[in-house]
Design an enzyme around this catalytic site. Structure first.
Site, PDB file in Angstrom:
ATOM      1  N   ASP A  61       9.860  79.466 -16.164  1.00 16.84           N
ATOM      2  CA  ASP A  61      11.132  80.089 -16.546  1.00 16.84           C
ATOM      3  C   ASP A  61      11.377  79.731 -18.011  1.00 16.84           C
ATOM      4  OD1 ASP A  61      13.745  80.822 -17.030  1.00 16.84           O
ATOM      5  OD2 ASP A  61      14.543  79.962 -15.171  1.00 16.84           O
ATOM      6  N   TYR A 149      23.749  93.644 -23.871  1.00 20.18           N
ATOM      7  CA  TYR A 149      22.325  93.933 -23.984  1.00 20.18           C
ATOM      8  C   TYR A 149      21.995  94.440 -25.389  1.00 20.18           C
ATOM      9  CZ  TYR A 149      17.742  95.966 -23.041  1.00 20.18           C
ATOM     10  OH  TYR A 149      16.403  96.281 -23.091  1.00 20.18           O
TER      11      TYR A 149
END
Length: 268
Positions: A61, A149
């Protein structure tokens, strides 16, 4: 990690979508591909697709410091190309966006690439390698209902320019890839907005093929096509035209109705 004579590329988010397709492009071109992602099973699927001899699976991760350190240790002293592809997306009104969704987009799309690149600069310096950041046309043209985003991809584009100038003395090059909307697992997050915004979605394989050609050619930036390059130029020269077009689409009844059909976790 065992080395051979092949050049090595590390791709984050390699378990699906653009990352998987880009891994296939690199493997077909004779590269050894290091597949990084959070889910071992999807990475194994990518490895099976491109051929086990072409891949090293490295579950991690990249938003976790200990996992980034493990990646750097596994890479060792040399890396030819780093592709920062892993991303997170959540669409909807900013007022409906939970803290954790905003944090995930900034952490995955921006902070993790910054820190992973920092940690791998010594290995890239050894090969006079290349950093590749997978951005988005939304990083040039900011879309309503994709507020955070878009902000994260604008910042990634700025990071790419700054890194290119900073790392030139080390012989490290930087490419910024800006695909338009792509058919990936993340599509479910914004599928309802595709028609109201007249989006055209590209297959991940098409995006990856274009990106790989740009990487191999050493291109500074890669955009999907003439129309998108034209829109980016209009955005730079006459942003009010883009404002008017996107405001009209965003506030049309079709877009307002689409917002109510986004996935429940996108509206929580």
């Amino acid at each position: 990690m065992t080395r051979d004579s092949r050049p090595t590329i590390l791709i984050t988010g390699a378990g699906s979508g653009i990352g998987r397709a880009l891994a296939q492009e690199a493997a077909d071109d004779g590269w050894h591909v290091i597949l990084v992602g959070r889910t071992r099973a999807t990475l194994d699927d990518t490895a099976a697709l491109i051929g086990p001899d072409a891949a090293t699976v490295l579950p991690a991760d990249i938003t976790r410091a200990e996992d980034r350190a493990r990646i750097a240790a596994a890479i060792g002293p040399r890396l030819d190309v780093l592709v920062n592809n892993a991303g997170a997306l959540r669409a909807g009104r900013l007022t409906d966006l939970p803290d954790e969704a905003a944090a995930a987009m900034i952490s995955t799309n921006l902070l993790a690439p910054i820190l992973l690149t920092r940690d791998l600069i010594p290995a890239l310096r050894a090969t006079r390698g290349r950093v590749v950041n997978i951005g988005s046309v939304f990083g040039d043209i900011a879309f309503p209902y994709f507020t955070v985003y878009s902000a994260s991809k604008f910042a990634l584009r700025g990071l790419s320019d700054a890194l290119r100038r900073e790392l030139a003395g080390d012989g490290i090059s930087v490419s910024y890839i800006a695909p338009r909307a792509t058919r990936t697992a993340a599509e479910v997050e914004f599928a309802a907005l595709v028609e109201p915004f007249s989006m055209v979605l590209d297959p991940a394989e098409k995006v990856a093929a274009r990106a790989w050609r740009g990487i191999r050619a050493g291109r500074r930036t890669v955009y999907p096509g003439l129309a998108e390059r034209l829109f980016v130029l209009v955005q730079a020269l006459s942003p009010r035209l883009i404002d008017r077009a996107l405001i009209k689409q965003a506030h049309a009844p079709a877009a307002k109705a689409a917002l109510s059909t986004l996935p429940e976790d996108a509206k929580s």
